[in-house]
Enzyme design. Structure first.
Site, PDB file in Angstrom:
ATOM      1  N   HIS A   8     -13.299   2.283  -2.935  1.00  0.00           N
ATOM      2  CA  HIS A   8     -14.236   1.007  -2.488  1.00  0.00           C
ATOM      3  C   HIS A   8     -15.683   1.565  -3.000  1.00  0.00           C
ATOM      4  CE1 HIS A   8     -14.774  -1.534   0.786  1.00  0.00           C
ATOM      5  NE2 HIS A   8     -15.589  -0.734   0.985  1.00  0.00           N
ATOM      6  N   GLU A  54     -16.505  -8.462  -1.613  1.00  0.00           N
ATOM      7  CA  GLU A  54     -16.079  -7.398  -1.232  1.00  0.00           C
ATOM      8  C   GLU A  54     -15.587  -7.011  -1.600  1.00  0.00           C
ATOM      9  OE1 GLU A  54     -14.653  -6.647   2.978  1.00  0.00           O
ATOM     10  OE2 GLU A  54     -13.677  -4.235   1.888  1.00  0.00           O
ATOM     11  N   ASP A  60      -9.752 -24.383   5.876  1.00  0.00           N
ATOM     12  CA  ASP A  60     -10.355 -24.608   6.658  1.00  0.00           C
ATOM     13  C   ASP A  60      -9.919 -22.330   7.538  1.00  0.00           C
ATOM     14  OD1 ASP A  60     -11.681 -24.218   9.249  1.00  0.00           O
ATOM     15  OD2 ASP A  60     -10.941 -25.708   9.839  1.00  0.00           O
ATOM     16  N   LYS A 103      -8.404  -6.348  10.043  1.00  0.00           N
ATOM     17  CA  LYS A 103      -9.175  -7.102   9.470  1.00  0.00           C
ATOM     18  C   LYS A 103      -9.410  -6.841   7.607  1.00  0.00           C
ATOM     19  CE  LYS A 103     -13.112  -6.572   7.031  1.00  0.00           C
ATOM     20  NZ  LYS A 103     -14.003  -6.432   5.390  1.00  0.00           N
TER      21      LYS A 103
HETATM   22  C1  MEV Z   1     -12.068  -2.500   4.888  1.00  0.00           C
HETATM   23  O1  MEV Z   1     -12.806  -4.268   4.050  1.00  0.00           O
HETATM   24  C2  MEV Z   1     -10.454  -2.803   5.220  1.00  0.00           C
HETATM   25  C3  MEV Z   1     -10.086  -1.738   5.280  1.00  0.00           C
HETATM   26  O2  MEV Z   1     -10.825  -1.503   6.392  1.00  0.00           O
HETATM   27  C4  MEV Z   1      -8.965  -1.864   6.168  1.00  0.00           C
HETATM   28  C5  MEV Z   1      -7.697  -0.725   7.335  1.00  0.00           C
HETATM   29  O3  MEV Z   1      -8.757   0.350   7.621  1.00  0.00           O
HETATM   30  O4  MEV Z   1      -6.643  -0.886   7.128  1.00  0.00           O
HETATM   31  C6  MEV Z   1      -9.625  -0.010   5.041  1.00  0.00           C
END
Ligand code: MEV
Length: 413
Positions: free
Chosen positions: A366, A76, A269, A253
């Site tokens: 992004h 990513e 791992d 995430k």
């Molecule tokens: C994207 O990979 C991760 C985000 O969605 C984390 C978040 O929303 O805090 C930008």
């Protein structure tokens, strides 16, 4: 020149100059053969190839007073940039403070009985069982580790034997599983009961890192928003995530983005890590966000307390040259130090995401990073990639159709 503006070769030169890579390690990286066929074949059944991922490093990590360049392996595009961005803001305000504790892993033996009498027999033979477990991994004691606890409990219809082992710098799964399988037949004999299973627990609750970052408001401001307002909005979003699982899971995430990338780069791992956090943050009050942000004494203060289930020696870490290289780049030689850095990376990625979300949104940064992937998907090769990506960034039309259209135009010219 900024590191992100350098070519791949220049970045490797930079790491040699900064003392993070030897000439030999640099030559290995430049050769572009991260894993030999022999090693790959020995690590997986039915192996037919190897799967490549980009390998880079995040900058500006100041953790417990020591500077780190942190290798990350991830597909990513924004993750390494986000880690460096967050780390840089924290560094300007004094860096991350991280507490870790000794590396204890638990293992369970499940007996097909729920008898208090049988637990009593085991209790009477406790030392003998510990000695047997110790003998299964004699070198562990020499490295300062060993069995730290042995408890017996009735859980529903079964008896549970729970062993706690300090595995020092090893992740510990193999060590604990070997110990369990060494003592299981003896336990079965003593209790005249069948063993249902013997396996480590991935709970990770005894491998916690506690990370704190304090950031001055000035280091949070955007062109359009003063730092204090950014901080207040980050705190609001942090509060919201405690009431919304929909949000908490996304926040988490973002934290795992950075953590998984370092786990991959160090040959750890990642499934064990994922399982450990699932369990740790599924509390009686429901699923929780991993991090918490507050304002204290005119600073934004972030806290991340979580299991980090990793090692720096043993198994695949030893076998995979890239894992060894990553530890060398970080100049890390014990697991608690790696845990601390991984925790700091999680909080850095989180800070960067939260700051973007409450200000400009994440798509601007992004998508400009994604533009190279779009160019490649459209079929661009070599210098075409940069040209197509530049055009996508100029028009802000981030889609495959646009990338394909521009690539055709470029080729017709
Ligand atoms: C994207 O990979 C991760 C985000 O969605 C984390 C978040 O929303 O805090 C930008």
């Amino acid at each position: 020149m900024k590191i992100y503006e350098m070519t791949n070769d220049q970045r490797i030169d930079y790491l040699i100059k900064s003392g993070n890579l030897t000439d030999e390690q640099a030559a290995f990286l430049r050769a572009g053969k991260p894993i030999s066929q022999d090693i790959a074949d020995s690590l997986s059944e039915n192996q037919i190839g190897t799967f490549g991922l980009p390998y880079g490093f995040a900058t500006d990590f100041l953790v417990n007073g020591k500077e780190y360049l942190v290798p990350m392996s991830i597909e990513e595009p924004s993750v390494v940039a986000a880690a460096s961005n967050g780390a840089n803001r924290v560094k300007k305000s004094g860096g991350f403070t991280v507490k870790t504790s000794p590396h204890i892993i638990y293992g369970q033996i499940v007996l097909e009985t729920n008898s208090a009498d049988k637990l009593e027999i085991l209790q009477q033979n406790r030392q003998e069982i510990i000695d047997l477990a110790t003998a299964a991994r004699p070198s562990l004691q020499k490295r300062g580790g060993g069995v730290v606890s042995l408890t017996f409990e009735i859980i529903a219809d079964w008896n549970e034997i729970l062993i706690g082992v300090n595995t020092v710098d090893a992740m510990g799964a193999n060590i604990v599983n070997s110990m369990l399988e060494a003592i299981a037949p003896h336990i079965s004999k003593l209790t005249e009961t069948d063993v249902l299973c013997s396996i480590l627990s991935n709970s990770g609750k005894s491998q916690l890192v506690d990370v704190e970052a304090k950031i001055d408001f000035d280091n949070l401001a955007t062109k359009k928003m003063p730092g204090q307002e950014v901080a207040e909005r980050i705190v609001q979003l942090s509060q919201f995530s405690k009431h919304s699982v929909m949000r908490a899971v996304t926040q988490n995430k973002g934290i795992m983005n950075g953590i998984d990338a370092v786990l991959l780069a160090t040959g750890n791992d990642f499934r064990a890590q994922e399982a450990a956090v699932h369990s740790f943050f599924s509390t009686e009050s429901g699923y929780q966000p991993f991090s918490d942000w507050q304002i204290m004494d005119d600073q934004l203060v972030g806290r991340l307390k979580m299991p980090v289930e990793i090692g720096t020696v043993g198994g695949a870490i030893k076998a995979m040259p890239m894992a060894q290289l990553s530890l060398a780049i970080m100049k890390i030689n014990n697991s608690q130090e790696l845990q601390a850095v991984i925790g700091a990376v999680g909080l850095a990625n989180n800070l960067s995401a939260m700051r973007a979300l409450v200000t400009t949104g994440i798509q601007a940064g992004h998508m400009s990073l994604q533009s190279k992937s779009l160019a490649i998907s459209a079929g661009a090769v070599g210098s075409e990639i940069a040209a197509v990506s530049k055009e996508l960034n100029r028009t802000k039309n981030y889609n495959l159709q646009e990338a394909t259209k521009f690539l055709q135009k470029l080729r017709n010219e």
